[in-house]
Design a protein around this motif. Sequence first.
Motif, PDB file in Angstrom:
ATOM      1  N   GLY A 179       0.808  -1.219   0.000  1.00 59.08           N
ATOM      2  CA  GLY A 179       0.000   0.000   0.000  1.00 59.08           C
ATOM      3  C   GLY A 179       0.838   1.264   0.000  1.00 59.08           C
ATOM      4  N   LYS A 180       1.948   1.266   0.710  1.00 60.56           N
ATOM      5  CA  LYS A 180       2.800   2.452   0.743  1.00 60.56           C
ATOM      6  C   LYS A 180       3.350   2.788  -0.634  1.00 60.56           C
ATOM      7  CE  LYS A 180       4.091   4.564   3.848  1.00 60.56           C
ATOM      8  NZ  LYS A 180       3.572   5.809   4.458  1.00 60.56           N
ATOM      9  N   VAL A 181       3.474   1.770  -1.484  1.00 66.34           N
ATOM     10  CA  VAL A 181       4.014   1.985  -2.826  1.00 66.34           C
ATOM     11  C   VAL A 181       2.913   2.284  -3.838  1.00 66.34           C
ATOM     12  CG1 VAL A 181       5.289   0.911  -4.731  1.00 66.34           C
ATOM     13  CG2 VAL A 181       6.027   0.538  -2.368  1.00 66.34           C
ATOM     14  N   ALA A 182       1.816   1.518  -3.779  1.00 65.79           N
ATOM     15  CA  ALA A 182       0.853   1.529  -4.880  1.00 65.79           C
ATOM     16  C   ALA A 182      -0.433   2.302  -4.613  1.00 65.79           C
ATOM     17  CB  ALA A 182       0.489   0.085  -5.243  1.00 65.79           C
ATOM     18  N   LEU A 183      -0.765   2.589  -3.366  1.00 62.18           N
ATOM     19  CA  LEU A 183      -2.077   3.182  -3.101  1.00 62.18           C
ATOM     20  C   LEU A 183      -2.163   4.639  -3.538  1.00 62.18           C
ATOM     21  CD1 LEU A 183      -3.192   1.647   0.293  1.00 62.18           C
ATOM     22  CD2 LEU A 183      -4.183   1.304  -1.955  1.00 62.18           C
ATOM     23  N   GLY A 184      -1.038   5.289  -3.712  1.00 64.68           N
ATOM     24  CA  GLY A 184      -1.098   6.666  -4.189  1.00 64.68           C
ATOM     25  C   GLY A 184      -1.281   6.766  -5.686  1.00 64.68           C
ATOM     26  N   LEU A 185      -1.262   5.625  -6.379  1.00 58.55           N
ATOM     27  CA  LEU A 185      -1.400   5.602  -7.825  1.00 58.55           C
ATOM     28  C   LEU A 185      -2.837   5.264  -8.214  1.00 58.55           C
ATOM     29  CD1 LEU A 185       1.873   3.583  -8.516  1.00 58.55           C
ATOM     30  CD2 LEU A 185       1.601   6.071  -8.475  1.00 58.55           C
ATOM     31  N   ARG A 186      -3.077   5.097  -9.509  1.00 51.87           N
ATOM     32  CA  ARG A 186      -4.412   4.746  -9.981  1.00 51.87           C
ATOM     33  C   ARG A 186      -4.770   3.338  -9.542  1.00 51.87           C
ATOM     34  NH1 ARG A 186      -3.703   6.068 -16.152  1.00 51.87           N
ATOM     35  NH2 ARG A 186      -3.952   3.806 -16.093  1.00 51.87           N
ATOM     36  N   SER A 187      -6.086   3.060  -9.532  1.00 49.73           N
ATOM     37  CA  SER A 187      -6.558   1.778  -9.009  1.00 49.73           C
ATOM     38  C   SER A 187      -6.033   0.597  -9.817  1.00 49.73           C
ATOM     39  CB  SER A 187      -8.084   1.753  -9.005  1.00 49.73           C
ATOM     40  OG  SER A 187      -8.595   1.972 -10.316  1.00 49.73           O
ATOM     41  N   ASP A 188      -5.832   0.768 -11.141  1.00 48.60           N
ATOM     42  CA  ASP A 188      -5.349  -0.357 -11.924  1.00 48.60           C
ATOM     43  C   ASP A 188      -3.913  -0.710 -11.555  1.00 48.60           C
ATOM     44  OD1 ASP A 188      -4.577   2.061 -12.881  1.00 48.60           O
ATOM     45  OD2 ASP A 188      -4.771   1.569 -14.992  1.00 48.60           O
TER      46      ASP A 188
END
Length: 450
Positions: A179-188
Amino acid sequence: MSRPPAPVLFALMGAALAAVGFFQSWTLALTIMNMSLISAIMALGVNMQWGYAGLFNAGILGFAALGGVAAVLVAMPPVPEAWAVGAPGLLAAGITAAAAIALAIAAHRRLAPSLRAPAIVLIVAIGYFLVRYFADPATTAIENVNPAVTGYLGGLGLPVVLSWGIGALFAAGAAYLIGKVALGLRSDYLAIATLGIAEIIMAVIRNEAWLTRGVKNVTGVPRPVPFEIDLQTTPWFLDLAARLGVNPVPFSSTFVALLYTLLFGTVLIVLLVLAERALNSPWGRMMRAIRDNRDAAAAMGKDVTRRHLQVFVLGSAVVGIAGAMLVTLDGQFTPGSYIPLRFTFLIWVMVILGGSGNNMGAVLGAFVIWFVWVQAEPAGLWLMQLITTNVPMEAGLRNHLVASAPHLRLFLMGAILLTVLRFSPQGLVPERRAVSPREKKKLETAKATA
């Protein structure tokens, strides 16, 4: 067309399980019940992520596998010989890895931008080779300790029920890092990240045999309930079977399955109560507001990324609990059985069928889908035999249809998913949405004038 209320749907599901008990066997009915309870907990965790916040998790099997690893590391007895030959090397490798990480962080904070990247690359490269220098001989020595039976470090020898909470911690920790890496990006990007991390987790579990024996599997995981063979020689159980007028041998299997049902049912009820309280709290209403309109929530000062991280970690922790419970029920940890079809696709079908955003819907969907999944094979075999009754036994078509009967379950899963998405996208038990006073007044006016 109005949907039946949730109590009616659950009653029908209970009647279907009772029919299995009466016409097939109560042990089978309780086995389906137990797997449905575990699947319901997994679906509950996914529903927290998708139904509460709109987060698509495509790596459910990775978090479930981490729960299974927890069951092995907590419940299995330690292997003293493996610890003696491998612990010093692993300890040195761990200290080296921690030192390399600390030096890389210090270099990132203190060095000039022009020197930062080369220094970090150099530190990581040296640290990697030093870790391998210490770890490779240690892991080889561990795997050579009676590889046919052990070949790994073993666990702590504690009660297996404790592994359910540890499994939640393992899955939550992995979810936090993702989550720390990917949650700030788009949902895909989150879906791609979770799918990739799940495959990485499974690759590590399958190849690092010193940890959980890899593809050689771990069998004989301790149970929280008695063994059937022990019950069959226990006076109080034999007396109970005599009073009920049943054969103690098959009754022992039914009794053990019932004990598992009580354990798993208790966990599901506790998690369901907590999930409902969270959903109906200000935190739950905020999560749904973020899900429905992320930009508006951010404009009102809500930290969307932080809230997404919270619910992603919580949902993954619940999946980790279910993963540890599954290994507890099976009594073995088999990494080869963790496939996306079972631990990702089926769970998503359960959530979609039941109704995303509704905890009771996720539970109902889990029961329905797992029941269909188990009963589809015997039903398909019966159907194919009925269809080919007048076809000669030696005919290739008959043999092909009968052999293809088990694949009917895959067809049914796809058909159920497409049907629900087309005709009832809100699921069997749709999400309950709050109605504002103005909307309520409009509805009352419309009903009065109708």
